[in-house]
Design an enzyme around this catalytic site. Sequence first.
Site, PDB file in Angstrom:
ATOM      1  N   HIS A  86      -1.498  -1.226  -4.279  1.00  0.00           N
ATOM      2  CA  HIS A  86      -2.672  -0.721  -3.466  1.00  0.00           C
ATOM      3  C   HIS A  86      -2.581   0.517  -3.405  1.00  0.00           C
ATOM      4  CE1 HIS A  86      -6.041  -1.983  -0.932  1.00  0.00           C
ATOM      5  NE2 HIS A  86      -5.706  -0.768  -0.195  1.00  0.00           N
ATOM      6  N   MET A 121     -11.522  -5.955   5.704  1.00  0.00           N
ATOM      7  CA  MET A 121     -10.710  -4.584   6.213  1.00  0.00           C
ATOM      8  C   MET A 121     -10.207  -5.295   7.639  1.00  0.00           C
ATOM      9  SD  MET A 121     -10.413  -1.317   4.647  1.00  0.00           S
ATOM     10  CE  MET A 121      -9.178  -1.308   5.758  1.00  0.00           C
ATOM     11  N   MET A 150      -8.986   8.213  -0.246  1.00  0.00           N
ATOM     12  CA  MET A 150      -9.805   8.819   0.654  1.00  0.00           C
ATOM     13  C   MET A 150     -10.380  10.097   0.329  1.00  0.00           C
ATOM     14  SD  MET A 150      -7.728   7.324   3.968  1.00  0.00           S
ATOM     15  CE  MET A 150      -6.825   5.872   3.788  1.00  0.00           C
ATOM     16  N   ASP A 182      -6.816  -6.274   4.554  1.00  0.00           N
ATOM     17  CA  ASP A 182      -6.246  -4.862   4.461  1.00  0.00           C
ATOM     18  C   ASP A 182      -5.993  -4.461   5.754  1.00  0.00           C
ATOM     19  OD1 ASP A 182      -5.242  -2.350   3.675  1.00  0.00           O
ATOM     20  OD2 ASP A 182      -6.945  -1.753   2.615  1.00  0.00           O
ATOM     21  N   MET A 197     -12.253   4.604  -0.726  1.00  0.00           N
ATOM     22  CA  MET A 197     -12.816   4.769   0.512  1.00  0.00           C
ATOM     23  C   MET A 197     -13.515   6.063   0.436  1.00  0.00           C
ATOM     24  SD  MET A 197      -9.728   3.123   2.945  1.00  0.00           S
ATOM     25  CE  MET A 197      -8.433   3.351   1.578  1.00  0.00           C
ATOM     26  N   SER A 230       0.998  -1.339   0.048  1.00  0.00           N
ATOM     27  CA  SER A 230      -0.034  -0.039   0.064  1.00  0.00           C
ATOM     28  C   SER A 230       0.825   1.231   0.003  1.00  0.00           C
ATOM     29  CB  SER A 230      -0.931   0.058   1.444  1.00  0.00           C
ATOM     30  OG  SER A 230      -1.505   1.228   1.433  1.00  0.00           O
ATOM     31  N   HIS A 252      -8.441   1.095  -3.978  1.00  0.00           N
ATOM     32  CA  HIS A 252      -9.287   1.002  -2.806  1.00  0.00           C
ATOM     33  C   HIS A 252      -9.976   2.194  -2.459  1.00  0.00           C
ATOM     34  CE1 HIS A 252      -9.753   0.035   1.916  1.00  0.00           C
ATOM     35  NE2 HIS A 252     -10.753   0.028   1.221  1.00  0.00           N
ATOM     36  N   ASP A 283      -4.828   3.603  -1.893  1.00  0.00           N
ATOM     37  CA  ASP A 283      -6.058   4.174  -1.054  1.00  0.00           C
ATOM     38  C   ASP A 283      -6.328   5.343  -1.394  1.00  0.00           C
ATOM     39  OD1 ASP A 283      -6.106   1.743   0.663  1.00  0.00           O
ATOM     40  OD2 ASP A 283      -4.053   2.271   1.358  1.00  0.00           O
TER      41      ASP A 283
END
Length: 232
Positions: free
Chosen positions: A39, A143, A43, A181, A74, A16, A72, A41
């Site tokens: 990965h 998660m 957000m 994760d 979020m 990540s 991913h 993230d």
Amino acid sequence: MRAAPGVGPYPLIAPSILAADFARLADETAAVHGADWLHVDVMDNHFVPNLTLGLPIVESLLKVTDIPMDCHLMIEDPKRWAPPYAEAGAYNVTVHAEATDNPVGVARDIRAAGALAGLAIKPGTPVEPYLEILREFDTALIMSVEPGFGGQKFIAEVLPKVAILRRLIESGELTVIVEIDGGINNDTIEQAAEAGVDCFVAGSAVYSAEDPAAAVAALRRQAADASKHLTL
Ligand code: DX5
Ligand code: ZN
């Protein structure tokens, strides 16, 4: 273990970049050469109380790496925001079950745009209500920390959800890549592998290492050994 087209062999390790130096993302991506997935993230400071990066940076990263990108998201309103990540060339695009009342619609849009579609659930969200709709997805992300921040402690209580998915996969009732994760490191990866995880996201464990690529390889070996002791 079964392999989806273009995936594997298992286990997969997905570093990540949340734990990387954001000023040097191209170098930090190169530093994990040999990783199975990268990965990323995303957000939005609404679905989670943190803000990271979005589509423009993903588009730039796609130009500097051949590692399949695992986005991913979020974020709120994934129906609107997820398909462009697939169109940009992400390999897998995961959205949160808690962020949409139409996960199947989102999955169809992501797949139509050319990516694998993933469904993520937070530690407190049960998996049972999603078992049917997971047929519309390629990956299931369990998660093992509250989404929002790297470097948190692994929540082992989520592992029964992994085992539920693994049993359905082994009995041929479901085809999905099981991803975990949060808090994955050399102390926690074995229990996750024994529960039946296929793909392990690791942020701080990889990027705090002196040699991130070697850390990826070491985690993969550890997971491969432990997955021989699957506890179904
Ligand atoms: C947390 C993110 C994770 C995070 C994992 O919301 O989804 O991907 O980067 O970081 P570690 O491995 O440090 O827990
Ligand atoms: Zn993540």
